[in-house]
Design a protein around this motif. Structure first.
Motif, PDB file in Angstrom:
ATOM      1  N   GLY A  63       0.808  -1.216   0.000  1.00 24.23           N
ATOM      2  CA  GLY A  63       0.000   0.000   0.000  1.00 24.23           C
ATOM      3  C   GLY A  63       0.838   1.261   0.000  1.00 24.23           C
ATOM      4  N   PHE A  64       1.912   1.288   0.810  1.00 29.13           N
ATOM      5  CA  PHE A  64       2.732   2.502   0.789  1.00 29.13           C
ATOM      6  C   PHE A  64       3.576   2.579  -0.482  1.00 29.13           C
ATOM      7  N   ASP A  65       3.859   1.414  -1.103  1.00 30.49           N
ATOM      8  CA  ASP A  65       4.517   1.444  -2.413  1.00 30.49           C
ATOM      9  C   ASP A  65       3.639   2.147  -3.442  1.00 30.49           C
ATOM     10  N   MET A  66       2.357   1.776  -3.459  1.00 21.19           N
ATOM     11  CA  MET A  66       1.429   2.410  -4.393  1.00 21.19           C
ATOM     12  C   MET A  66       1.256   3.885  -4.066  1.00 21.19           C
ATOM     13  N   GLY A  67       1.204   4.205  -2.765  1.00 24.25           N
ATOM     14  CA  GLY A  67       1.072   5.599  -2.369  1.00 24.25           C
ATOM     15  C   GLY A  67       2.259   6.437  -2.801  1.00 24.25           C
TER      16      GLY A  67
ATOM     17  N   SER B 152       2.749  17.511   3.452  1.00 23.01           N
ATOM     18  CA  SER B 152       1.662  18.411   3.076  1.00 23.01           C
ATOM     19  C   SER B 152       0.562  17.677   2.317  1.00 23.01           C
ATOM     20  N   ILE B 153       0.968  16.899   1.311  1.00 27.25           N
ATOM     21  CA  ILE B 153      -0.022  16.156   0.522  1.00 27.25           C
ATOM     22  C   ILE B 153      -0.673  15.070   1.373  1.00 27.25           C
ATOM     23  N   GLY B 154       0.119  14.399   2.198  1.00 25.75           N
ATOM     24  CA  GLY B 154      -0.405  13.336   3.042  1.00 25.75           C
ATOM     25  C   GLY B 154      -1.425  13.825   4.046  1.00 25.75           C
ATOM     26  N   THR B 155      -1.225  15.022   4.565  1.00 26.51           N
ATOM     27  CA  THR B 155      -2.185  15.598   5.501  1.00 26.51           C
ATOM     28  C   THR B 155      -3.543  15.788   4.841  1.00 26.51           C
ATOM     29  N   VAL B 156      -3.528  16.357   3.638  1.00 23.60           N
ATOM     30  CA  VAL B 156      -4.789  16.552   2.902  1.00 23.60           C
ATOM     31  C   VAL B 156      -5.431  15.207   2.574  1.00 23.60           C
ATOM     32  N   SER B 157      -4.627  14.245   2.131  1.00 29.67           N
ATOM     33  CA  SER B 157      -5.158  12.925   1.790  1.00 29.67           C
ATOM     34  C   SER B 157      -5.760  12.243   3.010  1.00 29.67           C
ATOM     35  N   GLY B 158      -5.116  12.388   4.152  1.00 33.07           N
ATOM     36  CA  GLY B 158      -5.642  11.794   5.372  1.00 33.07           C
ATOM     37  C   GLY B 158      -6.982  12.395   5.764  1.00 33.07           C
ATOM     38  N   ILE B 159      -7.105  13.703   5.621  1.00 33.20           N
ATOM     39  CA  ILE B 159      -8.381  14.368   5.928  1.00 33.20           C
ATOM     40  C   ILE B 159      -9.471  13.879   4.989  1.00 33.20           C
ATOM     41  N   VAL B 160      -9.118  13.736   3.697  1.00 33.11           N
ATOM     42  CA  VAL B 160     -10.085  13.217   2.721  1.00 33.11           C
ATOM     43  C   VAL B 160     -10.486  11.791   3.077  1.00 33.11           C
ATOM     44  N   ALA B 161      -9.518  10.948   3.447  1.00 33.05           N
ATOM     45  CA  ALA B 161      -9.817   9.570   3.816  1.00 33.05           C
ATOM     46  C   ALA B 161     -10.741   9.517   5.031  1.00 33.05           C
TER      47      ALA B 161
ATOM     48  N   VAL C 218       2.059   7.156  -6.513  1.00 33.69           N
ATOM     49  CA  VAL C 218       1.155   8.268  -6.818  1.00 33.69           C
ATOM     50  C   VAL C 218       1.813   9.607  -6.514  1.00 33.69           C
ATOM     51  N   LEU C 219       2.623   9.658  -5.487  1.00 34.54           N
ATOM     52  CA  LEU C 219       3.214  10.921  -5.023  1.00 34.54           C
ATOM     53  C   LEU C 219       4.446  11.350  -5.821  1.00 34.54           C
TER      54      LEU C 219
ATOM     55  N   MET D  50      -6.373   6.960   1.487  1.00 34.24           N
ATOM     56  CA  MET D  50      -5.663   6.415   2.652  1.00 34.24           C
ATOM     57  C   MET D  50      -4.312   5.840   2.245  1.00 34.24           C
ATOM     58  N   LEU D  51      -4.202   5.302   1.015  1.00 37.54           N
ATOM     59  CA  LEU D  51      -2.905   4.784   0.588  1.00 37.54           C
ATOM     60  C   LEU D  51      -1.954   5.905   0.196  1.00 37.54           C
ATOM     61  N   ILE D  52      -2.482   7.018  -0.320  1.00 40.95           N
ATOM     62  CA  ILE D  52      -1.624   8.186  -0.551  1.00 40.95           C
ATOM     63  C   ILE D  52      -1.085   8.696   0.776  1.00 40.95           C
ATOM     64  N   MET D  53      -1.951   8.755   1.795  1.00 42.62           N
ATOM     65  CA  MET D  53      -1.498   9.159   3.125  1.00 42.62           C
ATOM     66  C   MET D  53      -0.440   8.192   3.652  1.00 42.62           C
TER      67      MET D  53
END
Length: 387
Positions: free
Chosen positions: A32-36, A211-220, A39-40, A188-191
């Motif tokens: 999952g973090f590989d895929m995240g 920065s991006i992970g924070t936004v992704s986490g909020i979206v998740a 994406v990043l 959640m995987l981007i986070m």
């Protein structure tokens, strides 16, 4: 007594249902973090060196992490043959798209830095983006469709039948709730990937990932909450209409299933399962706070906790259903009527007890050896031996 009869078949069925969940969670926590990160990559790396740093944070481990995906597919094939047959029949085109994305990813890893042409490298960077985003999204979409029920029915010979054209069945998967579930999965995987980069990379890659992970986490967090409300008030669940035979033959047509009850009724009969969504919300929330604060190890652990809770909440909420049918509830696949034989499950369990600890030990050893951050010097001084 025959050896495989030492464990009752209903117990073996529950064990393999749980093991299947463990394998899917293991895949999400590792690959999952590989895929995240994939994406990043186009967004956290502004220069070629920065992108290579991001790639090499997962370079030594991504192949090993995919073992969980292979094990999960093998477990479905061997332990739950009806599930394998029905799901692959209905999700065939979706599975093909996922497979194509997963094939593109290793090719991108291997070929990306073979030439110094910026266009060449940028193309493969976006291939890594696709290889991470597409599976993450479609896996979530698949879960969303499973929660709603899949439009199939079983013939008297247990052959799965779907209505509609080849492409129509694929487009039918892209309904609003399923897409929302896909957003939960992707965000959640981007986070998770951002938490990994926060641990393994230095600034400015780390800062951008946070920065991006924070936004992704909020979206998740928000999408998971919305999906829960939608599931509670907008989607019918499934239930048994009468007594359940847990040690009967693997024939779904013998079960008396009805549609109309809420999935969340499970929390009234088994209130302890509320721990799963709590883990999901708390883990995601603490991971977001950790990303904002710049914490590293704890953020990754909280991210793993959140993912574990979210995936577990689906399985525990649906239990004992595995793949309900929206067209013919009597055809729904459950833990009690979709497994292999008692002997097969027992032999597989023995193999799992032998090999899974070895896989876990080897994985832990690899991560220990490769502990530490990937720096610019690691890439520039070993340009021809790293990704």
């Amino acid at each position: 007594m025959i050896l495989h009869e030492l464990i009752d078949i209903e117990i073996l069925r529950v064990i393999w249902w749980a093991l299947l969940g463990v394998l899917l969670i293991g895949f999400a926590l590792t690959d999952g973090f590989d895929m995240g990160v994939g994406v990043l990559i186009p967004f956290v790396g502004k220069t070629d060196v920065e992108r290579r740093i991001a790639i090499n944070t997962i370079g030594p481990v991504w192949e090993g992490n995919q073992v969980w995906f292979i094990l999960g597919g093998g477990a479905i094939f061997a332990a739950w043959p009806p599930l394998y047959a029905v799901s692959f029949s209905g999700f065939y085109l979706a599975m093909f798209v996922v497979l194509a994305a997963l094939i593109v990813r290793p090719v991108a890893f291997k070929y990306r830095s073979k030439r110094e042409d910026p266009v060449w490298r940028n193309t493969w960077d976006w291939a890594l983006f696709v290889g991470g985003a597409v599976p993450a999204l479609i896996f979530g979409v698949a879960v969303g469709n499973v929660l709603q029920g899949v439009p199939f029915h079983l013939t008297d010979s247990l052959m799965p039948m779907y209505d509609g054209t080849f492409y129509g069945k694929f487009l039918g998967l892209l309904n609003p709730f399923a897409l929302l579930a896909g957003v939960v999965s992707l965000s959640m995987l981007i986070m998770h990937g951002a938490a990994w980069l926060s641990l393994k990379a230095e600034d400015p890659i780390k800062a951008r990932a946070r920065s991006i992970g924070t936004v992704s986490g909020i979206v998740a967090f928000a999408a998971y909450a919305l999906a829960g409300l939608w599931l509670a008030f907008g989607i019918d669940g499934y239930a048994f209409a009468g007594n359940v035979i847990t040690d009967g033959p693997s024939n779904p047509l013998f079960s008396d299933v009805i549609k109309g009850d809420s999935w969340l009724a499970a929390y009234a009969t088994r209130p302890w399962i509320v721990v799963a969504p709590i883990m999901g919300f708390v883990g995601i929330g603490l991971a977001v706070l950790g990303l904002r604060a710049g914490r590293e190890v704890s953020t990754l652990l909280f991210s793993k906790m959140g993912i574990t809770g979210i995936i577990s909440s689906v399985g525990l909420t649906m239990f004992p259903f595995i793949l309900p049918s929206s067209k013919d509830p009597y055809s729904s696949l459950t833990v009690w009527d979709s497994s292999s034989s008692q002997q097969t499950l027992f032999v597989m369990l023995i193999c799992a007890l032998i090999f899974m600890p070895l896989i876990l030990a080897y994985t832990a050893w690899v991560y220990k050896v490769l502990w530490g951050k990937v720096t610019e010097a690691d890439v520039t001084e070993n340009s021809h031996s790293v990704y």
